[in-house]
Design an enzyme around this catalytic site. Structure first.
Site, mmCIF file in Angstrom:
data_model
loop_
_atom_site.group_PDB
_atom_site.id
_atom_site.type_symbol
_atom_site.label_atom_id
_atom_site.label_comp_id
_atom_site.label_asym_id
_atom_site.label_seq_id
_atom_site.Cartn_x
_atom_site.Cartn_y
_atom_site.Cartn_z
ATOM 1 N N GLU A 1 44.725 -42.029 -24.984
ATOM 2 C CA GLU A 1 43.925 -41.121 -24.167
ATOM 3 C C GLU A 1 43.899 -39.725 -24.784
ATOM 4 O OE1 GLU A 1 45.784 -41.450 -20.311
ATOM 5 O OE2 GLU A 1 45.570 -43.615 -20.372
ATOM 6 N N SER B 1 43.579 -46.179 -18.898
ATOM 7 C CA SER B 1 43.759 -47.608 -18.666
ATOM 8 C C SER B 1 44.904 -48.064 -19.552
ATOM 9 C CB SER B 1 42.481 -48.375 -19.052
ATOM 10 O OG SER B 1 41.330 -47.877 -18.415
ATOM 11 N N GLU B 2 46.107 -47.683 -19.166
ATOM 12 C CA GLU B 2 47.245 -47.961 -20.043
ATOM 13 C C GLU B 2 47.444 -49.450 -20.294
ATOM 14 O OE1 GLU B 2 47.185 -45.509 -17.925
ATOM 15 O OE2 GLU B 2 47.899 -43.734 -18.994
ATOM 16 N N PHE C 1 52.735 -39.684 -21.655
ATOM 17 C CA PHE C 1 54.088 -39.358 -21.196
ATOM 18 C C PHE C 1 54.829 -40.689 -21.034
ATOM 19 C CE2 PHE C 1 54.129 -34.834 -19.781
ATOM 20 C CZ PHE C 1 52.795 -34.539 -19.970
ATOM 21 N N ALA C 2 56.084 -40.720 -21.436
ATOM 22 C CA ALA C 2 56.827 -41.979 -21.386
ATOM 23 C C ALA C 2 56.899 -42.535 -19.962
ATOM 24 C CB ALA C 2 58.236 -41.775 -21.935
ATOM 25 N N ASP C 3 56.861 -41.634 -18.978
ATOM 26 C CA ASP C 3 56.865 -42.068 -17.572
ATOM 27 C C ASP C 3 55.738 -43.066 -17.293
ATOM 28 O OD1 ASP C 3 58.438 -39.340 -16.286
ATOM 29 O OD2 ASP C 3 57.283 -39.085 -18.116
ATOM 30 N N HIS D 1 56.998 -36.665 -14.944
ATOM 31 C CA HIS D 1 56.540 -36.352 -16.301
ATOM 32 C C HIS D 1 57.690 -35.920 -17.195
ATOM 33 C CE1 HIS D 1 52.525 -36.517 -14.610
ATOM 34 N NE2 HIS D 1 51.986 -36.292 -15.781
HETATM 35 C C1 LIG Z 1 48.808 -43.261 -15.610
HETATM 36 C C2 LIG Z 1 48.506 -41.938 -16.165
HETATM 37 N N1 LIG Z 1 47.867 -41.852 -17.342
HETATM 38 C C3 LIG Z 1 47.568 -40.665 -17.875
HETATM 39 C C4 LIG Z 1 47.916 -39.509 -17.227
HETATM 40 C C5 LIG Z 1 47.638 -38.164 -17.876
HETATM 41 N N2 LIG Z 1 46.576 -37.486 -17.164
HETATM 42 C C6 LIG Z 1 46.825 -36.539 -16.256
HETATM 43 S S1 LIG Z 1 45.436 -35.953 -15.552
HETATM 44 C C7 LIG Z 1 44.482 -36.982 -16.501
HETATM 45 C C8 LIG Z 1 43.006 -36.953 -16.349
HETATM 46 C C9 LIG Z 1 42.588 -37.382 -15.008
HETATM 47 O O1 LIG Z 1 41.219 -37.277 -14.916
HETATM 48 P P1 LIG Z 1 40.488 -37.315 -13.526
HETATM 49 O O2 LIG Z 1 40.923 -38.510 -12.753
HETATM 50 O O3 LIG Z 1 39.047 -37.199 -13.793
HETATM 51 O O4 LIG Z 1 41.034 -36.052 -12.714
HETATM 52 P P2 LIG Z 1 40.838 -34.504 -13.028
HETATM 53 O O5 LIG Z 1 42.037 -34.078 -13.807
HETATM 54 O O6 LIG Z 1 39.566 -34.333 -13.739
HETATM 55 O O7 LIG Z 1 40.867 -33.853 -11.692
HETATM 56 C C10 LIG Z 1 45.248 -37.743 -17.335
HETATM 57 C C11 LIG Z 1 44.717 -38.719 -18.300
HETATM 58 C C12 LIG Z 1 48.588 -39.628 -16.001
HETATM 59 N N3 LIG Z 1 48.986 -38.552 -15.319
HETATM 60 N N4 LIG Z 1 48.857 -40.840 -15.485
#
Ligand SMILES: Cc1ncc(C[n+]2csc(CCOP(=O)(O)OP(=O)(O)O)c2C)c(N)n1
Ligand SMILES: Cc1ncc(C[n+]2csc(CCOP(=O)(O)OP(=O)(O)O)c2C)c(N)n1
Ligand SMILES: [Mg+2]
Ligand SMILES: [Mg+2]
Lengths: 325, 335, 325, 335
Positions: C29, C59-60, C83-85, C129
């Site tokens: 990502e 989509s991990e 993040f490893a979490d 995190h």
């Molecule tokens: C399972 C997971 N994968 C990746 C992340 C890292 N991450 C944090 S916010 C984000 C983007 C989220 O996008 P969106 O749902 O459009 O929300 P927005 O931040 O735009 O409000 C990602 C990939 C996460 N927190 N959890």
């Protein structure tokens, strides 16, 4: 007093608690109409109705998310994860959400919920349906971890888990479902965090859990005939952990053996070993020895699975050798 | 834009002033958070709702006390919009002992059970299933509490979204899922990683739900759609999935200068800033500018006051470290 | 020779391997166009193009499933879990699929893949995190687990991981991303399963990993001024585990201290402790002591997070006390 | 039933005989497995495809050597249909050392890399993302190998399904997802737990795909749909999602007497048994009954022979226990 199988003890424990507390609800895959794939939850739908006993889609994250959300708003859900291996598809809800919620919110949220699962091997189900995952759960702060070894304990510890205000991972040994014993009638409620000595002896302490308890007992019985007397402790829960009973016993015997079903690395036996060697090093008269499944996925063929899991013979032989040297 | 058939009645003036108050409150608050992290008074990471305020405000206004909300790490706005006071939120972001969660949760996990704000969640998708649970609980208890669950466009591609939507539909749960489509999942345009143009609305049919989109920069429109969906849920007519189109003014999080967005795109959306537009609309509809100015002033004062209060607060005491893992208040795993 | 940050070492390691082997591909990502949220992968898209360096949806499970399927059919994928979490949302693919595939298929399938993730705390990111999840991975048979503590090791161990024919969980310490050191130019390829002594001493052995290594060194330096000389071992990988180096060192010093960032229960320190107390019990001159984060979710406030994670001061004090008693 | 526009050409006689052969082969094999587990010669759990054979057979016939397939725990049929010999499969089910995976995987994990059968997977949903990977690899390598991934109706409700479908669509991967809708997820009717009537087809749109359903008990129909979808994938036109309607004749697994199914439902579906119907059809179309009898006999002989071979095989040697965790053949995690 009547014979009760480990399998039927599950429904009995759940029913006992659902009768006294309307906030107890139960959900999972095939648990209601079908009574569970291990036939552990038969009769619950009939007695408590479809409002309290609910079948779900194959959506483990939704099942546990629903349980969590319900627990934070007044219910006491019991969720079934059919095979403990399937925790892997919903581990985020368990490890990142349920386990951490209370701490992260500064104590605002409590989560009185129980997640039951059929744990461990011995039925030739192969590597994805045979894992003993107690150490996955033990490694996560915020989860209690319970693993009964007898039908009576299933009832009593399940009741205690349901009444507990914190999230409990309740691991049923699928290889013990068919085991039965005489269990008294009436309400049974046990206490988490209390190990039980199931064999007495002063020569060594054997600490076991779940399906390893009968094997450890068989080993102890074998050794007793040779004049080696082992105390066998059934831990019954990993969190809370009854370290006091373990330390007292090892302080007396000087020797500790742990018997784990899980693959070797980072198992609860390592934790117990490290506690003992840190806290009563001076009482130890010899090495601490761990007996585990090797660090491999579980093979499916009977011949190999038997070799992989700790057996009474392997336990006895390990203790015998260690004490002789 | 279907399904929402009834009650297209626009909000009355009282509600609109309320919406405006909420908007500016959220705006000033988030700007202050930005200032504070530039000053290094807010640590860790922080995700602001600047530009997206109309959604939290619109839903906040449509909800009753007792209704549950669940938000993401980008949840300051949603928490404020439920009436949670500013000072403990700011204190939480600043890692103070008076923080909303005593400093133990941080910016991404704002929770106030007292206000039925049932958590902010930092793992993408996780809170959608959890929202099923709060909704199920309300249904089971026969209360008429509704759950609203906010999340982003990027979240529609993770498994938990799918499981929760199906589950909620099958159990006919009183829950409203609100996708704030701000066009980006973190730094990647949502269109680059999504098989359909509308990540939420184009998937509603997969759960037997009607597709609903709304202009997420229009507080009135959000309010009307919210009132409708919340009403449906309250009447036992099941879940809704709403896609609100919006844009964040700044970066994804503290660390992000948001250079990946085309300049014209940013410009076009800044021109659609919900707050000045709404202000114009209210004035055009007869609200005195002085009334709005008064609200602005009140909000800014509130933010100033909360800032001072939070700044003055001490860090959490060391005793908190081993507190509240368990319901008995302890962190004890052994005897 | 030039200064290299831990952060930039990631892209250097990946680039080094992508240059030599066209079957190496990279997905995750925000890793391509944006260069990663930790700015670890900048420049890779530009050098290797969108066919080999790919952004994905959130989509991990799909990311790791894609990596796994690609690895079994001729590619050598590197996947990033930010993040490893977040391993919790795709743990099934890691623990049930990737780890078990080779064994379950009787050796038919090999999976040369690397999963990188930013691991651990120290940046006030809060409980979801900041987790150090090395023990989650170590507990699963079939996964190799690598955790570098220096920029040079990032390059060399990452290269070794990419060339390794088995699945490797590669845990980057997010609290070390800004650290830099002089690193030689040219290809660097290290060896998995080789611990490194980073301080010498005969009074005690301190075993550490990742971001705990600099802390252990600081503690050892502090103790050295007081005349207490500790050998500090940087494990560098948990699987394969360089038990030989640990056993040799402890056999010499008689005392073992482990320093873990993970919460206490079932950490790798317990595993190392149990190995030592089982295999060289007779060489131990005192209790084995584990220094860990307490068994709690990590709090977000600076004041609390600092208290939770092992610090140089806590390590030094623990060793000092233990050796004095 | 849309989208599949071209090549509605029915299979030629050679293909149809091939399909018939495959059908009876799968049928006799699964019946034998059933017998063997009644005799306690097959242990663990086992999931049969009795009644569902037309799907594996139809796809098997439409694939080329080199194409990848991934199946579930209910994967004997899909493995056989790729040309994997019976004896090692039976031996695997019986826990013998000559098993397809030396006895280490068991019934639920049949894999034959030699035949590009890239595994059978026992955790619901997991293999859909993995199929994205084999397809991505083919795409990356510029080969024209297609991946086909089989799964059940119940699987459409798990998160991995959603992630994989979106991922495959966005990356335009050469993969065909085949949902065998046998009306039940284990013991629970799929309709009770799914928000839409067609668990796969009604969700295709969520991934920008066309909804495709096919009579999963009709080998010709399956073959035609398979040929079409596989062709699209091979030509680089991206993924397909196909829902094949079918029914299992027996229980979900070894332990299940399937009492939860209404009698008339079972009766109606038994009357639609693909094999006698296909046999009738072939005869009506001019194939001599004796030709079909010959195929039946051949298949039964093959099953008998494989049974004897598997029965005669020894259990796996103890040396296998610590073999093949790692690529070097060992299980060593330390020095
Ligand atoms: C399972 C997971 N994968 C990746 C992340 C890292 N991450 C944090 S916010 C984000 C983007 C989220 O996008 P969106 O749902 O459009 O929300 P927005 O931040 O735009 O409000 C990602 C990939 C996460 N927190 N959890
Ligand atoms: C994640 C997960 N949850 C639950 C199960 C248990 N389980 C095995 S098969 C099955 C039903 C699957 O139904 P479907 O996808 O329709 O396939 P079918 O068995 O009908 O072929 C379930 C729930 C599992 N294996 N994995
Ligand atoms: Mg977004
Ligand atoms: Mg099915």
């Amino acid at each position: 007093m009547a014979k009760l199988t480990y399998r039927h003890a599950v429904a009995r424990g759940i029913a006992q608690e659902m009768r006294r507390d309307d906030s107890v609800v139960f959900l999972g895959e095939d648990v209601a109409a079908a009574g569970g794939v291990f036939k552990t939850t038969g009769g619950l739908l009939e007695e408590f109705g479809g409002r309290r006993v609910r079948d779900t889609p194959i959506s483990e994250q939704a099942i546990l998310g629903a349980a969590m959300g319900a627990a934070m708003t007044g219910l006491r859900p019991i969720a079934e994860i059919m095979f403990a291996d399937f925790f892997a598809v919903c581990w985020d809800i368990v490890a990142n959400e349920i386990a951490k919620m209370r701490y992260m919110t500064g104590g605002q949220i409590t989560l009185p919920l129980v997640i039951r699962a059929a744990n461990g091997g011995g039925l030739r189900f192969g590597a994805q349906h045979s894992q003993a995952i107690e150490n996955w759960a033990m490694a996560i702060p915020g989860l209690k971890v319970v693993a009964p070894s007898t039908p009576r304990d299933v009832v009593g510890l399940l009741a205690a888990s349901i009444r507990d205000p914190d999230p409990v991972i309740f691991l049923e040994a699928k290889s013990l479902y068919a085991v039965s014993e005489d269990v008294e009638d009436g309400e049974i409620v046990d206490t988490l965090g209390t190990a039980r000595a199931v064999r007495d002896g002063g020569d060594a302490t054997i600490v076991a859990l779940g399906p390893m308890v009968p094997k450890a007992c068989a080993a102890a019985d074998e050794l007793a005939e040779e004049g080696i007397r082992c105390e066998v402790l059934d831990l019954r829960s990993l969190v809370p952990l009854d370290t006091r009973s373990v330390l007292e016993s090892v302080a007396r015997t000087g020797r500790l053996f742990t018997v784990e079903e899980n693959p070797r690395l980072c198992g609860w036996g390592a934790e117990v070993s490290s506690i003992v060697s840190e806290e009563i090093f001076g009482d130890l008269t010899g090495p601490i020895v761990r007996i585990t499944t090797p660090h491999i996925p579980l093979p499916s063929a009977h011949a190999l699975e038997e070799l992989a899991l700790p057996s009474a013979a392997r336990i006895a032989e390990t203790v015998r050798k260690a004490l002789a040297s | 834009m279907s399904a929402i058939k009834e009650s297209l009645v626009p909000p009355d003036e009282g509600t609109r002033l309320n919406l405006y108050r909420s908007l500016v409150e959220l705006r000033y608050f988030e700007k202050r958070v930005y200032d504070l992290f530039l000053k290094n008074l807010v640590g860790g990471t922080t995700h602001l709702s600047l530009g997206q305020e109309a959604i939290a405000a619109g839903f906040g206004a449509a909800l009753r006390e007792g209704d549950y909300t669940l938000a993401t790490y980008r949840g300051h706005a949603h928490t404020l919009a439920r009436g949670v006071p500013m000072a403990p939120i700011l204190a939480e972001l600043m890692g103070r002992g008076t923080g909303l969660m005593s400093g133990k949760g941080g910016s991404m996990h704002l929770t106030s059970v007292e206000h039925h704000v049932m958590g902010s969640y930092a793992i993408i998708g996780a809170h959608l299933p959890i929202a099923c649970g709060t909704a199920w609980s309300a249904q089971y208890r026969g209360s008429d509490q509704v759950t609203v669950c906010f999340f982003g466009d990027g979240t529609t591609n993770i498994g938990a979204f799918h499981e929760a939507l199906n589950f909620a539909a099958v159990w006919k749960l009183p829950v409203v899922f609100v996708c704030e489509n701000n066009l980006y999942m973190e730094y990647t345009p949502i269109g680059d990683v999504t098989a359909v143009p509308r990540p939420a609305a184009d998937r509603a049919g997969a759960y037997g739900l009607d597709p609903v989109t709304v202009d997420g920069n229009d507080p009135d429109a959000v309010y009307v759609v919210a009132r409708e969906a919340v009403g449906r849920a309250r009447r036992g007519e099941g879940p809704s999935l709403i896609e609100a189109l919006t844009y964040r003014h700044g970066g994804h999080s503290r660390a992000d200068p948001a250079k990946y967005r085309p300049e014209e795109e940013v410009k076009a959306w800044l021109a659609r800033d919900p707050i000045p537009i709404y202000r114009q609309r209210l004035i055009a509809d007869g609200v005195a500018a002085s009334v709005l100015d008064e609200i602005d002033r009140w909000a800014l004062d509130a933010v100033d006051e909360a800032t001072e209060e939070a700044k003055a607060a001490p860090p959490p005491g060391a005793d908190l470290l081993l507190k509240d893992v368990w319901a008995d208040g302890s962190a004890t795993w052994r005897n």
